[in-house]
Design an enzyme around this catalytic site. Structure first.
Site, short mmCIF file in Angstrom:
data_model
loop_
_atom_site.label_atom_id
_atom_site.label_comp_id
_atom_site.label_asym_id
_atom_site.label_seq_id
_atom_site.Cartn_x
_atom_site.Cartn_y
_atom_site.Cartn_z
N GLU A 183 -4.30 -30.44 -6.54
CA GLU A 183 -5.32 -30.97 -7.46
C GLU A 183 -4.94 -32.30 -8.11
O GLU A 183 -3.81 -32.48 -8.56
CB GLU A 183 -5.57 -29.93 -8.55
CG GLU A 183 -6.80 -30.19 -9.38
CD GLU A 183 -7.29 -28.92 -10.02
OE1 GLU A 183 -8.22 -28.30 -9.45
OE2 GLU A 183 -6.75 -28.51 -11.07
N LYS A 190 -5.46 -34.13 -11.25
CA LYS A 190 -5.82 -33.64 -12.58
C LYS A 190 -5.06 -34.43 -13.64
O LYS A 190 -3.84 -34.34 -13.72
CB LYS A 190 -5.48 -32.15 -12.66
CG LYS A 190 -5.81 -31.46 -13.96
CD LYS A 190 -5.43 -29.99 -13.85
CE LYS A 190 -5.80 -29.19 -15.07
NZ LYS A 190 -5.42 -27.76 -14.94
N LYS A 230 -14.24 -30.38 -8.29
CA LYS A 230 -14.02 -29.37 -9.32
C LYS A 230 -14.64 -29.86 -10.62
O LYS A 230 -14.21 -30.88 -11.18
CB LYS A 230 -12.53 -29.08 -9.49
CG LYS A 230 -12.25 -27.79 -10.23
CD LYS A 230 -10.79 -27.44 -10.19
CE LYS A 230 -10.56 -26.09 -10.87
NZ LYS A 230 -9.14 -25.88 -11.16
N GLU A 280 -15.68 -19.13 -8.08
CA GLU A 280 -14.59 -18.75 -8.97
C GLU A 280 -14.97 -17.53 -9.81
O GLU A 280 -16.03 -17.48 -10.41
CB GLU A 280 -14.26 -19.92 -9.90
CG GLU A 280 -13.11 -19.61 -10.86
CD GLU A 280 -12.70 -20.83 -11.66
OE1 GLU A 280 -12.20 -21.78 -11.05
OE2 GLU A 280 -12.89 -20.81 -12.89
N ASN A 294 -9.38 -16.96 -10.97
CA ASN A 294 -8.69 -17.86 -11.89
C ASN A 294 -7.94 -17.04 -12.94
O ASN A 294 -8.55 -16.26 -13.67
CB ASN A 294 -9.71 -18.79 -12.58
CG ASN A 294 -9.04 -19.96 -13.28
OD1 ASN A 294 -7.84 -19.94 -13.56
ND2 ASN A 294 -9.81 -20.99 -13.56
N GLU A 299 -5.87 -19.08 -8.45
CA GLU A 299 -5.96 -20.30 -9.24
C GLU A 299 -5.22 -20.14 -10.57
O GLU A 299 -5.30 -19.10 -11.21
CB GLU A 299 -7.41 -20.66 -9.54
CG GLU A 299 -8.32 -20.77 -8.33
CD GLU A 299 -9.76 -20.98 -8.75
OE1 GLU A 299 -10.02 -21.83 -9.62
OE2 GLU A 299 -10.63 -20.27 -8.22
N SER A 300 -4.53 -21.20 -10.98
CA SER A 300 -3.89 -21.32 -12.30
C SER A 300 -2.59 -20.51 -12.39
O SER A 300 -2.29 -19.65 -11.58
CB SER A 300 -4.83 -20.91 -13.43
OG SER A 300 -5.97 -21.74 -13.47
#
Length: 256
Positions: free
Chosen positions: A53, A55, A115, A164, A185, A215-216
């Site tokens: 990503e 970010k 995103k 998601e 997530n 995710e995360s």
């Protein structure tokens, strides 16, 4: 927090629409070369795959990295073995833009994910117009009718929707619309609290044939291994890459 982020994203999209009409964006979307097949690129393999990503910041951590050249960062991700690139395009809290997405799309050959907090067809069309191959749809931000219609639109445009989720009910809603790419997530977007074990508790509800994305809550190779062990086909990583050496970190995460 999620409601605030969606409201802000819709306000910003409305401003862009005043400068560039829906019909103009639709024409641009339809004139793009076909989207890259993200389901093929992210299909289950012998090793985990990474969505890396771009970010700059986040509401939970604040500023992460300046990223003056998102295209160069994306190239380093591709060189390091990333199977797709995620680009944060939300500007208010994440410091991103559609210009970042366009720059990345022009620089890499792997699929690119927009995103953002998408809740309107205009945002889906401008994602494709800017070169996105994948678009993020967050179940918690959308009623089922809107989720289904945005999913159908993204499919009609040749894109793949990453749906998601954060709960068993949301996984069921994703499956109901026919999602082939489902993310879980670990970060609750209402409270921004993290639960790294959430993916493992929901993975068995995602049937074979549907690609599972964690995710995360990824800081180390052990975190990636944790998700892989819980059944993740793909892991989406942002902060750990933008705050370190992306090529070396990707090699560690991929076990190369």
């Amino acid at each position: 927090m999620l409601s605030e982020l969606v409201t802000g994203a819709l306000q910003d999209a409305s401003e862009r629409r005043a400068a560039r009409s829906l019909s103009e964006v639709e024409a641009a979307a339809l004139s793009r070369p076909p989207a890259i097949d993200a389901l093929e690129a992210l299909a289950p393999a012998d090793r985990v795959k990474i969505i890396a990503e771009v970010k700059r910041s986040s509401p939970s951590r604040g500023a992460l990295a300046d990223i003056p050249d998102p295209a160069a960062l994306a190239v380093s991700y591709e060189t390091g073995g990333a199977s797709a690139i995620s680009v944060l395009t939300e500007g208010r809290r994440f410091g991103g833009s559609l210009a970042d997405l366009e720059a990345v799309r022009d620089a890499v050959r792997v699929p690119v994910l927009r995103k953002d907090f998408i809740a309107d067809p205009y945002q889906v069309l401008e994602a494709r117009a800017s070169g996105a191959d994948i678009v993020l749809l967050i179940v918690a931000a959308l009623d089922q009718s809107t989720l289904s219609s945005l999913f159908d639109l993204s499919t009609q445009l040749g894109m793949t929707a990453l749906i998601e989720t954060h709960s068993a009910d949301e996984v069921s809603r994703a499956l109901e619309i026919g999602a082939g790419l489902i993310g879980v997530n670990a970060r609750d977007l209402s409270t921004f609290e993290l639960d790294q074990d959430l993916f493992g508790s929901l993975a068995d509800q995602i049937p074979s044939g549907v690609i599972r994305v964690a995710e995360s809550a990824v800081k180390t190779a052990a975190d990636v291994a944790h998700y892989r062990g819980a059944g993740a086909d793909v892991v989406l990583v942002g902060e750990a890459l933008v705050t370190g050496d992306p090529v070396r970190t990707l090699a560690e995460f991929l076990g190369l």
